[in-house]
Design a protein around this motif. Structure first.
Motif, PDB file in Angstrom:
ATOM      1  N   GLN A 123       1.089  -1.294  -0.124  1.00 21.04           N
ATOM      2  CA  GLN A 123      -0.048   0.048  -0.142  1.00 21.04           C
ATOM      3  C   GLN A 123       0.749   1.333  -0.016  1.00 21.04           C
ATOM      4  O   GLN A 123       0.619   2.201  -0.522  1.00 21.04           O
ATOM      5  N   ALA A 124       1.833   1.478   0.629  1.00 25.33           N
ATOM      6  CA  ALA A 124       2.848   2.456   0.791  1.00 25.33           C
ATOM      7  C   ALA A 124       3.545   2.694  -0.513  1.00 25.33           C
ATOM      8  O   ALA A 124       3.529   3.691  -1.000  1.00 25.33           O
ATOM      9  N   ARG A 125       3.803   1.609  -1.292  1.00 29.70           N
ATOM     10  CA  ARG A 125       4.325   1.605  -2.485  1.00 29.70           C
ATOM     11  C   ARG A 125       3.553   2.226  -3.506  1.00 29.70           C
ATOM     12  O   ARG A 125       3.929   3.137  -4.241  1.00 29.70           O
ATOM     13  N   ILE A 126       2.429   1.690  -3.397  1.00 29.52           N
ATOM     14  CA  ILE A 126       1.406   2.167  -4.343  1.00 29.52           C
ATOM     15  C   ILE A 126       0.902   3.943  -4.113  1.00 29.52           C
ATOM     16  O   ILE A 126       1.063   4.488  -5.221  1.00 29.52           O
ATOM     17  N   MET A 127       0.982   4.210  -2.853  1.00 34.19           N
ATOM     18  CA  MET A 127       0.484   5.471  -2.699  1.00 34.19           C
ATOM     19  C   MET A 127       1.865   6.441  -2.958  1.00 34.19           C
ATOM     20  O   MET A 127       1.758   7.608  -3.576  1.00 34.19           O
ATOM     21  N   ARG A 128       3.124   5.968  -2.839  1.00 35.68           N
ATOM     22  CA  ARG A 128       4.246   6.655  -3.195  1.00 35.68           C
ATOM     23  C   ARG A 128       4.157   7.123  -4.511  1.00 35.68           C
ATOM     24  O   ARG A 128       4.511   8.000  -5.358  1.00 35.68           O
ATOM     25  N   ALA A 129       4.013   5.951  -5.445  1.00 34.92           N
ATOM     26  CA  ALA A 129       4.000   5.899  -6.931  1.00 34.92           C
ATOM     27  C   ALA A 129       2.975   6.947  -7.411  1.00 34.92           C
ATOM     28  O   ALA A 129       3.133   7.639  -8.383  1.00 34.92           O
ATOM     29  N   ALA A 130       1.846   7.054  -6.630  1.00 35.18           N
ATOM     30  CA  ALA A 130       0.727   7.865  -6.963  1.00 35.18           C
ATOM     31  C   ALA A 130       1.022   9.250  -6.753  1.00 35.18           C
ATOM     32  O   ALA A 130       0.881  10.251  -7.635  1.00 35.18           O
ATOM     33  N   LYS A 131       1.613   9.421  -5.744  1.00 38.58           N
ATOM     34  CA  LYS A 131       2.186  10.865  -5.345  1.00 38.58           C
ATOM     35  C   LYS A 131       3.145  11.559  -6.163  1.00 38.58           C
ATOM     36  O   LYS A 131       3.126  12.402  -6.755  1.00 38.58           O
ATOM     37  N   ILE A 132       3.897  10.745  -6.912  1.00 39.31           N
ATOM     38  CA  ILE A 132       4.947  10.990  -7.657  1.00 39.31           C
ATOM     39  C   ILE A 132       4.294  11.083  -9.011  1.00 39.31           C
ATOM     40  O   ILE A 132       4.493  12.277  -9.740  1.00 39.31           O
ATOM     41  N   ALA A 133       3.356  10.386  -9.622  1.00 36.86           N
ATOM     42  CA  ALA A 133       2.556  10.671 -10.712  1.00 36.86           C
ATOM     43  C   ALA A 133       1.889  12.016 -10.748  1.00 36.86           C
ATOM     44  O   ALA A 133       1.707  12.746 -11.778  1.00 36.86           O
ATOM     45  N   LYS A 134       1.115  12.126  -9.400  1.00 34.19           N
ATOM     46  CA  LYS A 134       0.478  13.489  -9.342  1.00 34.19           C
ATOM     47  C   LYS A 134       1.102  14.699  -9.469  1.00 34.19           C
ATOM     48  O   LYS A 134       0.980  15.598 -10.300  1.00 34.19           O
ATOM     49  N   ARG A 135       2.484  14.594  -9.005  1.00 34.53           N
ATOM     50  CA  ARG A 135       3.379  15.847  -8.836  1.00 34.53           C
ATOM     51  C   ARG A 135       3.778  15.992 -10.347  1.00 34.53           C
ATOM     52  O   ARG A 135       3.973  17.063 -10.870  1.00 34.53           O
ATOM     53  N   ILE A 136       4.284  15.200 -11.233  1.00 31.31           N
ATOM     54  CA  ILE A 136       4.332  15.049 -12.815  1.00 31.31           C
ATOM     55  C   ILE A 136       3.274  15.658 -13.519  1.00 31.31           C
ATOM     56  O   ILE A 136       3.500  16.582 -14.310  1.00 31.31           O
ATOM     57  N   PHE A 137       2.086  15.207 -13.160  1.00 29.22           N
ATOM     58  CA  PHE A 137       0.972  15.568 -13.586  1.00 29.22           C
ATOM     59  C   PHE A 137       0.619  17.153 -13.735  1.00 29.22           C
ATOM     60  O   PHE A 137       0.321  17.737 -14.551  1.00 29.22           O
ATOM     61  N   LEU A 138       0.616  17.652 -12.244  1.00 31.31           N
ATOM     62  CA  LEU A 138       0.712  19.092 -11.897  1.00 31.31           C
ATOM     63  C   LEU A 138       1.637  19.956 -12.676  1.00 31.31           C
ATOM     64  O   LEU A 138       1.530  20.954 -13.311  1.00 31.31           O
ATOM     65  N   ALA A 139       2.824  19.329 -12.882  1.00 33.07           N
ATOM     66  CA  ALA A 139       3.960  19.990 -13.222  1.00 33.07           C
ATOM     67  C   ALA A 139       3.462  20.480 -14.918  1.00 33.07           C
ATOM     68  O   ALA A 139       3.914  21.262 -15.377  1.00 33.07           O
ATOM     69  N   ARG A 140       3.105  19.266 -15.402  1.00 32.11           N
ATOM     70  CA  ARG A 140       2.817  19.346 -16.893  1.00 32.11           C
ATOM     71  C   ARG A 140       1.621  20.362 -17.038  1.00 32.11           C
ATOM     72  O   ARG A 140       1.423  21.009 -18.095  1.00 32.11           O
ATOM     73  N   GLN A 141       0.603  20.341 -16.106  1.00 31.07           N
ATOM     74  CA  GLN A 141      -0.540  21.302 -16.474  1.00 31.07           C
ATOM     75  C   GLN A 141      -0.122  22.680 -16.280  1.00 31.07           C
ATOM     76  O   GLN A 141      -0.506  23.395 -17.100  1.00 31.07           O
ATOM     77  N   LYS A 142       0.800  23.080 -15.428  1.00 32.17           N
ATOM     78  CA  LYS A 142       1.425  24.525 -15.523  1.00 32.17           C
ATOM     79  C   LYS A 142       1.885  24.853 -16.847  1.00 32.17           C
ATOM     80  O   LYS A 142       1.632  26.101 -17.294  1.00 32.17           O
TER      81      LYS A 142
END
Length: 52
Positions: free
Chosen positions: A26-45
């Motif tokens: 579960q921790a691994r999945i949440m960590r991967a999701a957090k990284i993916a969200k950070r990348i997604f938001l950086a691309r939106q900017k």
């Protein structure tokens, strides 16, 4: 019981129960999701022209 102050600092961590395999996964999945969200938001900017 007495011990060195540096050893006393390590007691809480040593007393914690070990994580189950499900918790580790579960921790691994949440960590991967957090990284993916950070990348997604950086691309939106970039997409909408530099809003800071």
């Amino acid at each position: 019981m007495y011990c060195h102050p540096h050893a006393a600092k390590k007691w809480p961590q040593a007393m914690k129960p070990k994580a189950t395999p499900a918790q580790i996964e579960q921790a691994r999945i949440m960590r991967a999701a957090k990284i993916a969200k950070r990348i997604f938001l950086a691309r939106q900017k970039d997409l909408f022209g530099g809003y800071e």
